[in-house]
Design a protein around this motif. Structure first.
Motif, PDB file in Angstrom:
ATOM      1  N   PHE A 115       0.812  -1.229   0.000  1.00  0.00           N
ATOM      2  CA  PHE A 115       0.000   0.000   0.000  1.00  0.00           C
ATOM      3  C   PHE A 115       0.843   1.276   0.000  1.00  0.00           C
ATOM      4  CE2 PHE A 115      -2.559  -3.258   2.229  1.00  0.00           C
ATOM      5  CZ  PHE A 115      -3.619  -3.304   1.325  1.00  0.00           C
ATOM      6  N   ASP A 116       2.161   1.092  -0.120  1.00  0.00           N
ATOM      7  CA  ASP A 116       3.067   2.229  -0.044  1.00  0.00           C
ATOM      8  C   ASP A 116       2.817   3.051   1.229  1.00  0.00           C
ATOM      9  OD1 ASP A 116       5.185   3.716  -0.853  1.00  0.00           O
ATOM     10  OD2 ASP A 116       4.017   5.100  -2.091  1.00  0.00           O
ATOM     11  N   ALA A 117       2.564   2.325   2.318  1.00  0.00           N
ATOM     12  CA  ALA A 117       2.284   2.996   3.593  1.00  0.00           C
ATOM     13  C   ALA A 117       3.382   2.609   4.601  1.00  0.00           C
ATOM     14  CB  ALA A 117       0.921   2.561   4.128  1.00  0.00           C
ATOM     15  N   GLY A 118       3.957   3.606   5.236  1.00  0.00           N
ATOM     16  CA  GLY A 118       5.049   3.334   6.186  1.00  0.00           C
ATOM     17  C   GLY A 118       4.533   3.018   7.574  1.00  0.00           C
ATOM     18  N   VAL A 119       3.687   2.011   7.688  1.00  0.00           N
ATOM     19  CA  VAL A 119       3.135   1.653   9.005  1.00  0.00           C
ATOM     20  C   VAL A 119       3.288   0.150   9.228  1.00  0.00           C
ATOM     21  CG1 VAL A 119       1.417   3.501   9.121  1.00  0.00           C
ATOM     22  CG2 VAL A 119       0.809   1.340   8.035  1.00  0.00           C
ATOM     23  N   ASP A 120       3.193  -0.243  10.488  1.00  0.00           N
ATOM     24  CA  ASP A 120       3.247  -1.651  10.832  1.00  0.00           C
ATOM     25  C   ASP A 120       1.829  -2.201  10.696  1.00  0.00           C
ATOM     26  OD1 ASP A 120       5.733  -2.909  12.257  1.00  0.00           O
ATOM     27  OD2 ASP A 120       3.939  -4.006  12.904  1.00  0.00           O
ATOM     28  N   ALA A 121       1.623  -3.116   9.762  1.00  0.00           N
ATOM     29  CA  ALA A 121       0.248  -3.564   9.512  1.00  0.00           C
ATOM     30  C   ALA A 121       0.176  -5.083   9.459  1.00  0.00           C
ATOM     31  CB  ALA A 121      -0.256  -2.974   8.202  1.00  0.00           C
ATOM     32  N   CYS A 122      -1.039  -5.578   9.498  1.00  0.00           N
ATOM     33  CA  CYS A 122      -1.195  -7.036   9.582  1.00  0.00           C
ATOM     34  C   CYS A 122      -2.544  -7.488   9.038  1.00  0.00           C
ATOM     35  CB  CYS A 122      -1.083  -7.470  11.041  1.00  0.00           C
ATOM     36  SG  CYS A 122      -2.427  -6.857  12.071  1.00  0.00           S
ATOM     37  N   TRP A 123      -2.654  -8.796   8.880  1.00  0.00           N
ATOM     38  CA  TRP A 123      -3.946  -9.450   8.650  1.00  0.00           C
ATOM     39  C   TRP A 123      -4.339  -9.997  10.014  1.00  0.00           C
ATOM     40  CZ3 TRP A 123      -8.156  -9.888   6.065  1.00  0.00           C
ATOM     41  CH2 TRP A 123      -8.912 -11.060   6.019  1.00  0.00           C
ATOM     42  N   PHE A 124      -5.438  -9.478  10.527  1.00  0.00           N
ATOM     43  CA  PHE A 124      -5.858  -9.769  11.895  1.00  0.00           C
ATOM     44  C   PHE A 124      -7.087 -10.669  11.831  1.00  0.00           C
ATOM     45  CE2 PHE A 124      -8.550  -7.734  15.453  1.00  0.00           C
ATOM     46  CZ  PHE A 124      -8.090  -8.618  16.411  1.00  0.00           C
ATOM     47  N   THR A 125      -7.004 -11.840  12.432  1.00  0.00           N
ATOM     48  CA  THR A 125      -8.154 -12.748  12.385  1.00  0.00           C
ATOM     49  C   THR A 125      -8.675 -13.043  13.791  1.00  0.00           C
ATOM     50  OG1 THR A 125      -6.769 -14.724  12.482  1.00  0.00           O
ATOM     51  CG2 THR A 125      -7.317 -13.905  10.294  1.00  0.00           C
ATOM     52  N   TYR A 151      20.686  15.028  39.320  1.00  0.00           N
ATOM     53  CA  TYR A 151      20.927  13.747  38.645  1.00  0.00           C
ATOM     54  C   TYR A 151      19.610  13.233  38.065  1.00  0.00           C
ATOM     55  CZ  TYR A 151      25.198  14.314  41.167  1.00  0.00           C
ATOM     56  OH  TYR A 151      26.360  14.858  41.639  1.00  0.00           O
ATOM     57  N   LYS A 152      19.711  12.722  36.851  1.00  0.00           N
ATOM     58  CA  LYS A 152      18.491  12.227  36.203  1.00  0.00           C
ATOM     59  C   LYS A 152      18.794  10.894  35.525  1.00  0.00           C
ATOM     60  CE  LYS A 152      16.620  16.842  35.371  1.00  0.00           C
ATOM     61  NZ  LYS A 152      17.700  17.852  35.541  1.00  0.00           N
ATOM     62  N   VAL A 153      17.991   9.894  35.849  1.00  0.00           N
ATOM     63  CA  VAL A 153      18.126   8.613  35.147  1.00  0.00           C
ATOM     64  C   VAL A 153      17.165   8.685  33.961  1.00  0.00           C
ATOM     65  CG1 VAL A 153      17.965   6.119  35.308  1.00  0.00           C
ATOM     66  CG2 VAL A 153      18.690   7.452  37.304  1.00  0.00           C
ATOM     67  N   THR A 154      17.748   8.618  32.767  1.00  0.00           N
ATOM     68  CA  THR A 154      16.999   9.021  31.567  1.00  0.00           C
ATOM     69  C   THR A 154      16.931   7.916  30.514  1.00  0.00           C
ATOM     70  OG1 THR A 154      18.009  11.152  31.956  1.00  0.00           O
ATOM     71  CG2 THR A 154      16.913  10.884  29.864  1.00  0.00           C
ATOM     72  N   VAL A 155      15.815   7.909  29.802  1.00  0.00           N
ATOM     73  CA  VAL A 155      15.685   6.979  28.664  1.00  0.00           C
ATOM     74  C   VAL A 155      14.987   7.714  27.518  1.00  0.00           C
ATOM     75  CG1 VAL A 155      13.446   6.033  29.439  1.00  0.00           C
ATOM     76  CG2 VAL A 155      14.950   4.629  28.011  1.00  0.00           C
ATOM     77  N   SER A 156      15.343   7.346  26.307  1.00  0.00           N
ATOM     78  CA  SER A 156      14.687   7.948  25.149  1.00  0.00           C
ATOM     79  C   SER A 156      13.326   7.287  24.928  1.00  0.00           C
ATOM     80  CB  SER A 156      15.557   7.725  23.905  1.00  0.00           C
ATOM     81  OG  SER A 156      14.771   7.880  22.746  1.00  0.00           O
ATOM     82  N   GLY A 157      12.320   8.098  24.634  1.00  0.00           N
ATOM     83  CA  GLY A 157      10.997   7.552  24.350  1.00  0.00           C
ATOM     84  C   GLY A 157      10.855   7.163  22.890  1.00  0.00           C
ATOM     85  N   LEU A 158      11.832   7.540  22.070  1.00  0.00           N
ATOM     86  CA  LEU A 158      11.675   7.340  20.627  1.00  0.00           C
ATOM     87  C   LEU A 158      12.447   6.146  20.078  1.00  0.00           C
ATOM     88  CD1 LEU A 158      11.949  10.984  19.226  1.00  0.00           C
ATOM     89  CD2 LEU A 158       9.929   9.719  19.930  1.00  0.00           C
ATOM     90  N   HIS A 159      13.556   5.794  20.740  1.00  0.00           N
ATOM     91  CA  HIS A 159      14.416   4.759  20.172  1.00  0.00           C
ATOM     92  C   HIS A 159      13.907   3.353  20.505  1.00  0.00           C
ATOM     93  CE1 HIS A 159      16.810   8.384  19.852  1.00  0.00           C
ATOM     94  NE2 HIS A 159      17.407   7.789  18.843  1.00  0.00           N
ATOM     95  N   LYS A 160      14.381   2.413  19.693  1.00  0.00           N
ATOM     96  CA  LYS A 160      13.819   1.056  19.782  1.00  0.00           C
ATOM     97  C   LYS A 160      14.649   0.152  20.679  1.00  0.00           C
ATOM     98  CE  LYS A 160      10.898   2.055  16.326  1.00  0.00           C
ATOM     99  NZ  LYS A 160       9.527   2.324  16.561  1.00  0.00           N
ATOM    100  N   PHE A 202       5.754  -2.454  22.792  1.00  0.00           N
ATOM    101  CA  PHE A 202       5.412  -2.732  21.392  1.00  0.00           C
ATOM    102  C   PHE A 202       6.321  -1.831  20.557  1.00  0.00           C
ATOM    103  CE2 PHE A 202       1.640  -4.060  23.684  1.00  0.00           C
ATOM    104  CZ  PHE A 202       1.425  -5.317  23.118  1.00  0.00           C
ATOM    105  N   TRP A 203       7.368  -2.420  20.019  1.00  0.00           N
ATOM    106  CA  TRP A 203       8.381  -1.606  19.336  1.00  0.00           C
ATOM    107  C   TRP A 203       7.851  -0.943  18.080  1.00  0.00           C
ATOM    108  CZ3 TRP A 203      11.882  -0.041  22.356  1.00  0.00           C
ATOM    109  CH2 TRP A 203      12.492  -0.862  23.301  1.00  0.00           C
ATOM    110  N   ASP A 204       6.728  -1.417  17.551  1.00  0.00           N
ATOM    111  CA  ASP A 204       6.216  -0.787  16.333  1.00  0.00           C
ATOM    112  C   ASP A 204       5.478   0.520  16.635  1.00  0.00           C
ATOM    113  OD1 ASP A 204       3.419  -1.429  16.937  1.00  0.00           O
ATOM    114  OD2 ASP A 204       3.970  -3.468  16.476  1.00  0.00           O
ATOM    115  N   SER A 205       5.291   0.846  17.909  1.00  0.00           N
ATOM    116  CA  SER A 205       4.612   2.114  18.220  1.00  0.00           C
ATOM    117  C   SER A 205       5.555   3.285  17.923  1.00  0.00           C
ATOM    118  CB  SER A 205       4.246   2.192  19.699  1.00  0.00           C
ATOM    119  OG  SER A 205       3.574   1.041  20.080  1.00  0.00           O
TER     120      SER A 205
END
Ligand SMILES: C[S@@+](CC[C@H](N)C(=O)[O-])C[C@H]1O[C@@H](n2cnc3c(N)ncnc32)[C@H](O)[C@@H]1O
Length: 504
Positions: free
Chosen positions: A196-206, A379-388, A441-444
């Motif tokens: 579909f030329d769509a840059g998303v994580d998609a599936c056939w859901f049954t 001091y801050k214990v930090t994590v990226s919200g964007l990286h996988k 869910f890494w695809d988010s």
């Protein structure tokens, strides 16, 4: 040319055929294709199951006309249709609802000024469905799937839909919360870019809906629709009312899925990087290279999630202006307290006053948000919200100033470096990684969320005390911090309750 208002991406026949074969479309099925477009699934059903009875629903006349060569097509809006009452079947074979509803969100339709949206309606006493509709933004595809399951859930039927993977998850979560009779389900990933030329994580859901069988709210994930016999790569689902991304991995770390004893925070948001973010030369300067002489108490070293993720969190590369101590604080007094900053903000008022987010409406002029006393913790214990990948870093002061993080980071604030060092080591432990991997869910778009982090009960991770302090000691050395392991005994599950209470 796809018409985005209608999520108009017609499914190629070869894909629809594979979907129906994987689902095992029965010989004399009654096939309903809602939003059938030109009838991709009706046509595929006529090939896989020539004896099937086929009905489609489509709002666009030209599409409906084309689709009618493969079955009966009602030219109707799916939102106003009551499928269980208005669709009349001639046969009584097994019911299969299949298709590819529009992959648009209500927010996208709002931007297109489209009225192609559902109106509030009466669901069959299904609590929460109105809430999906009433939410600020929802996926139209998710809404259509929920509506169809709700309409037919009193009878045995099968559903198969092409959708974004997170839609499948939301549907299963909703079904679990509402105790709908889902007898089985599966997700088969597809290459949405290719089809579909769509840059998303998609599936056939049954889904198989059958109240006579035991309900099962866990869903195996198969990595490729075209290799359906391969073993599932994972299984997601609801365990004790909580959504889990990898149920098998979760088993060993389930104990630590609780409440984090600290409060996770997100970083600063300002929506005007050209004004608030300054280049470190090392003195603060504009992007054009003009050095700025501002009152230093309003300017802090600044890091973004990429700096944190890439281990660049000890280097000064940017400054950020924080014009208020906390969200909502008055800014008018800056004119007297920080006249140089005030003039700079006035000079840039066109950009600052033009910021669109409603958060700035009726707020003091030049406001930023996502800050409070925790922003200035050393001091801050930090994590990226964007990286996988969940990589936690200890951010210490730079140039003897607390570092401010941007809104793509999450962090825990600390005044005691020893406590921060041990917490960093625990969060980077194998046990914690297992817990995160079983929840994430890494695809988010933003896989690591505050909600997920708040579920990590550090003291139940079962981290080895000796190993954790050894890691903290070596990190302290790397960062040039002093570290007294005895000061943080209470962080371990076997510590005395008094000591633990004193720390948390
Ligand atoms: C992603 S396309 C899929 C078409 C078809 N199901 C297929 O798989 O080839 C979505 C279709 O939904 C139709 N549609 C959009 N909104 C609709 C509505 N409110 N009622 C009925 N059909 C609608 C569009 O016209 C479009 O043909």
């Amino acid at each position: 040319m796809p018409n985005n208002e209608f999520g108009d991406f017609q499914t190629p026949l070869s894909l629809a055929l594979q979907c129906l074969r994987v689902m095992g479309l029965p010989a004399a099925a009654r096939v309903l294709e809602p939003t059938c477009g030109t009838g991709g699934f009706l046509q595929a059903a006529s090939v896989v199951s020539p004896g099937s009875e086929r009905i489609g629903v489509e709002v666009q006349a030209t599409h409906a006309r084309r689709a009618s060569q493969w079955g009966t097509v009602l030219r109707q809006d799916i939102f106003s249709l009551r499928p269980d009452q208005q669709i009349q079947w001639r046969s009584d074979g097994p019911l299969c609802v299949v298709g590819n509803p529009p992959w648009v969100t209500s927010a996208e339709l709002g931007r297109l000024n489209s009225g192609n949206l559902p109106v509030k309606e009466n669901f069959k006493g299904a609590k929460g469905l109105d809430a999906v509709l009433g939410g600020a933004n929802f996926d139209v595809c998710e809404y259509i799937i929920l509506k169809l399951i709700d309409a037919y859930r009193d009878q045995r039927f099968a559903l198969g839909m092409l959708c974004k993977t997170h839609v499948a998850r939301n549907v299963m979560s909703h079904a679990a919360a509402a105790r709908w009779p889902m007898a089985s389900s599966a997700v088969y990933r597809i290459d949405a870019k290719k089809w579909f030329d769509a840059g998303v994580d998609a599936c056939w859901f049954t889904v198989e809906v059958d109240s006579r069988r035991r309900a099962d709210y866990t869903t195996p994930v198969y990595d490729d629709l075209f290799a359906p016999d391969a073993r599932p790569s994972s299984r997601f689902g609801t365990v004790d009312g909580r959504l889990v991304s990898d149920i098998d991995r979760y088993r060993n770390v389930r104990r630590a899925d609780g409440h984090c004893p600290y409060e996770w925070r997100s970083g600063l948001k300002h929506d005007a990087s050209s004004v608030f973010e300054l280049v470190a030369t090392p003195e603060p300067a504009t992007r054009a290279g003009r050095r700025l002489d501002l009152e230093p108490e309003y300017v802090y070293p600044f890091l973004k999630s990429t700096d944190v993720f890439r281990d660049k969190h000890r280097v000064l590369s940017k400054w950020v202006i924080v014009p208020q101590r906390s969200f909502g604080d008055d800014t008018a007094q800056l004119r007297y307290r920080a006249p140089k900053l005030w003039l700079y903000l006035l000079d840039n008022s066109l950009i600052l006053d033009g910021r669109k987010s409603s958060i700035y409406r009726h707020r003091p002029r030049f406001s930023v948000f996502g800050h409070g006393p925790y922003t200035y913790a050393p001091y801050k214990v930090t994590v990226s919200g964007l990286h996988k990948e969940p990589v936690f870093r200890l951010v210490a002061p730079i140039e003897r100033r607390p570092v401010v993080l941007d809104d793509t980071c999450y962090f825990l604030p600390f005044t005691d470096p020893a406590e921060a060092l041990v917490v960093t080591a625990m969060l980077n432990s194998e046990q914690c990684r297992d817990l995160i991997e079983s929840l994430v869910f890494w695809d988010s778009k933003r896989p690591i969320t505050k909600k997920l982090l708040a579920r990590i009960d550090l003291r139940q991770l079962g981290c080895d005390r000796g190993q954790t302090t050894a890691i903290a000691t070596s990190e302290a050395r790397r960062l040039g911090l002093t570290f007294d392991p005895d000061a943080v005994d209470g962080l371990f599950a076997d510590a005395s309750p008094e000591l633990a209470d004193a720390l948390f």
